[in-house]
Design a protein around this motif. Sequence first.
Motif, PDB file in Angstrom:
ATOM      1  N   GLN A 110       0.839  -1.196   0.000  1.00  0.00           N
ATOM      2  CA  GLN A 110       0.000   0.000   0.000  1.00  0.00           C
ATOM      3  C   GLN A 110       0.873   1.245   0.000  1.00  0.00           C
ATOM      4  OE1 GLN A 110      -2.371   0.295   3.543  1.00  0.00           O
ATOM      5  NE2 GLN A 110      -0.829  -0.661   4.794  1.00  0.00           N
ATOM      6  N   VAL A 111       0.244   2.374  -0.199  1.00  0.00           N
ATOM      7  CA  VAL A 111       0.925   3.668  -0.164  1.00  0.00           C
ATOM      8  C   VAL A 111       0.289   4.485   0.951  1.00  0.00           C
ATOM      9  CG1 VAL A 111       1.445   5.772  -1.431  1.00  0.00           C
ATOM     10  CG2 VAL A 111       1.370   3.585  -2.640  1.00  0.00           C
ATOM     11  N   LEU A 112       1.119   4.956   1.869  1.00  0.00           N
ATOM     12  CA  LEU A 112       0.629   5.781   2.983  1.00  0.00           C
ATOM     13  C   LEU A 112       1.121   7.204   2.804  1.00  0.00           C
ATOM     14  CD1 LEU A 112       1.318   3.545   6.113  1.00  0.00           C
ATOM     15  CD2 LEU A 112      -0.811   3.844   4.889  1.00  0.00           C
ATOM     16  N   THR A 113       0.272   8.158   3.111  1.00  0.00           N
ATOM     17  CA  THR A 113       0.660   9.561   3.111  1.00  0.00           C
ATOM     18  C   THR A 113       0.673  10.022   4.564  1.00  0.00           C
ATOM     19  OG1 THR A 113      -0.385   9.877   0.968  1.00  0.00           O
ATOM     20  CG2 THR A 113       0.116  11.852   2.245  1.00  0.00           C
ATOM     21  N   SER A 168       6.116  -2.014   2.355  1.00  0.00           N
ATOM     22  CA  SER A 168       6.424  -3.376   1.960  1.00  0.00           C
ATOM     23  C   SER A 168       6.494  -4.220   3.224  1.00  0.00           C
ATOM     24  CB  SER A 168       7.760  -3.431   1.216  1.00  0.00           C
ATOM     25  OG  SER A 168       8.142  -4.766   0.975  1.00  0.00           O
ATOM     26  N   GLY A 169       5.778  -5.321   3.219  1.00  0.00           N
ATOM     27  CA  GLY A 169       5.781  -6.177   4.396  1.00  0.00           C
ATOM     28  C   GLY A 169       6.088  -7.614   4.047  1.00  0.00           C
ATOM     29  N   ASP A 170       6.805  -8.267   4.926  1.00  0.00           N
ATOM     30  CA  ASP A 170       7.017  -9.709   4.805  1.00  0.00           C
ATOM     31  C   ASP A 170       6.829 -10.318   6.187  1.00  0.00           C
ATOM     32  OD1 ASP A 170       9.345  -9.022   6.131  1.00  0.00           O
ATOM     33  OD2 ASP A 170      10.677  -9.486   4.463  1.00  0.00           O
ATOM     34  N   LYS A 171       7.302 -11.526   6.364  1.00  0.00           N
ATOM     35  CA  LYS A 171       7.058 -12.224   7.626  1.00  0.00           C
ATOM     36  C   LYS A 171       7.850 -11.625   8.792  1.00  0.00           C
ATOM     37  CE  LYS A 171       6.898 -16.876   9.470  1.00  0.00           C
ATOM     38  NZ  LYS A 171       7.161 -18.293   9.232  1.00  0.00           N
ATOM     39  N   GLN A 172       8.963 -10.973   8.499  1.00  0.00           N
ATOM     40  CA  GLN A 172       9.838 -10.520   9.572  1.00  0.00           C
ATOM     41  C   GLN A 172       9.894  -9.010   9.756  1.00  0.00           C
ATOM     42  OE1 GLN A 172      13.528 -12.337   8.519  1.00  0.00           O
ATOM     43  NE2 GLN A 172      12.954 -14.308   9.390  1.00  0.00           N
ATOM     44  N   ASN A 173       9.552  -8.237   8.727  1.00  0.00           N
ATOM     45  CA  ASN A 173       9.700  -6.787   8.821  1.00  0.00           C
ATOM     46  C   ASN A 173       8.585  -6.077   8.058  1.00  0.00           C
ATOM     47  OD1 ASN A 173      12.202  -7.906   9.540  1.00  0.00           O
ATOM     48  ND2 ASN A 173      13.285  -6.064   8.946  1.00  0.00           N
ATOM     49  N   ILE A 174       8.356  -4.841   8.464  1.00  0.00           N
ATOM     50  CA  ILE A 174       7.555  -3.907   7.680  1.00  0.00           C
ATOM     51  C   ILE A 174       8.466  -2.737   7.382  1.00  0.00           C
ATOM     52  CG2 ILE A 174       5.605  -2.327   7.680  1.00  0.00           C
ATOM     53  CD1 ILE A 174       4.064  -4.286   9.319  1.00  0.00           C
ATOM     54  N   ARG A 175       8.609  -2.443   6.092  1.00  0.00           N
ATOM     55  CA  ARG A 175       9.534  -1.401   5.670  1.00  0.00           C
ATOM     56  C   ARG A 175       8.770  -0.272   4.972  1.00  0.00           C
ATOM     57  NH1 ARG A 175      12.313  -6.302   4.576  1.00  0.00           N
ATOM     58  NH2 ARG A 175      14.225  -6.426   5.799  1.00  0.00           N
ATOM     59  N   PHE A 176       9.200   0.952   5.250  1.00  0.00           N
ATOM     60  CA  PHE A 176       8.633   2.140   4.632  1.00  0.00           C
ATOM     61  C   PHE A 176       9.693   2.724   3.698  1.00  0.00           C
ATOM     62  CE2 PHE A 176       5.959   1.512   8.180  1.00  0.00           C
ATOM     63  CZ  PHE A 176       4.773   2.171   7.947  1.00  0.00           C
ATOM     64  N   TYR A 177       9.351   2.798   2.405  1.00  0.00           N
ATOM     65  CA  TYR A 177      10.257   3.370   1.407  1.00  0.00           C
ATOM     66  C   TYR A 177       9.736   4.740   1.001  1.00  0.00           C
ATOM     67  CZ  TYR A 177      12.208  -1.303   0.909  1.00  0.00           C
ATOM     68  OH  TYR A 177      12.807  -2.510   1.146  1.00  0.00           O
TER      69      TYR A 177
END
Length: 106
Positions: free
Chosen positions: A53-56, A65-74
């Motif tokens: 998703q895109v967050l403002t 971007s999310g996976d099993k171990q992390n949530i990353r914000f680019y």
Amino acid sequence: MGKMFLRLLLIGLFFSCGEKRHEGIYQGKLEELIVGEFVMTKDSTTSRIKIDQVLTIGNQEYLVSGDKQNIRFYSSRSGKMDYDYPLPLAGPYSFDDAVGSFHVGP
């Protein structure tokens, strides 16, 4: 009555037999779709980037971007990872294989 029918038939044939212009499918070039450049950087510890998703937040847009171990914000401007939130896989605060991210806002 017959002459009127014949005239209408001829007028109908005249308009129906007109040649249609060719309406082919336009296959454009890839260069016509490119508006600008956007490059995302991926470090060696990241196996894949899956944009969920895109967050403002404020005036800045973040690609999440999310996976099993992390949530990353680019960052949507630079393409670099700004925030990395590790998710615990064991212990009292673990997510038990069901991780989701969402944002509620105006």
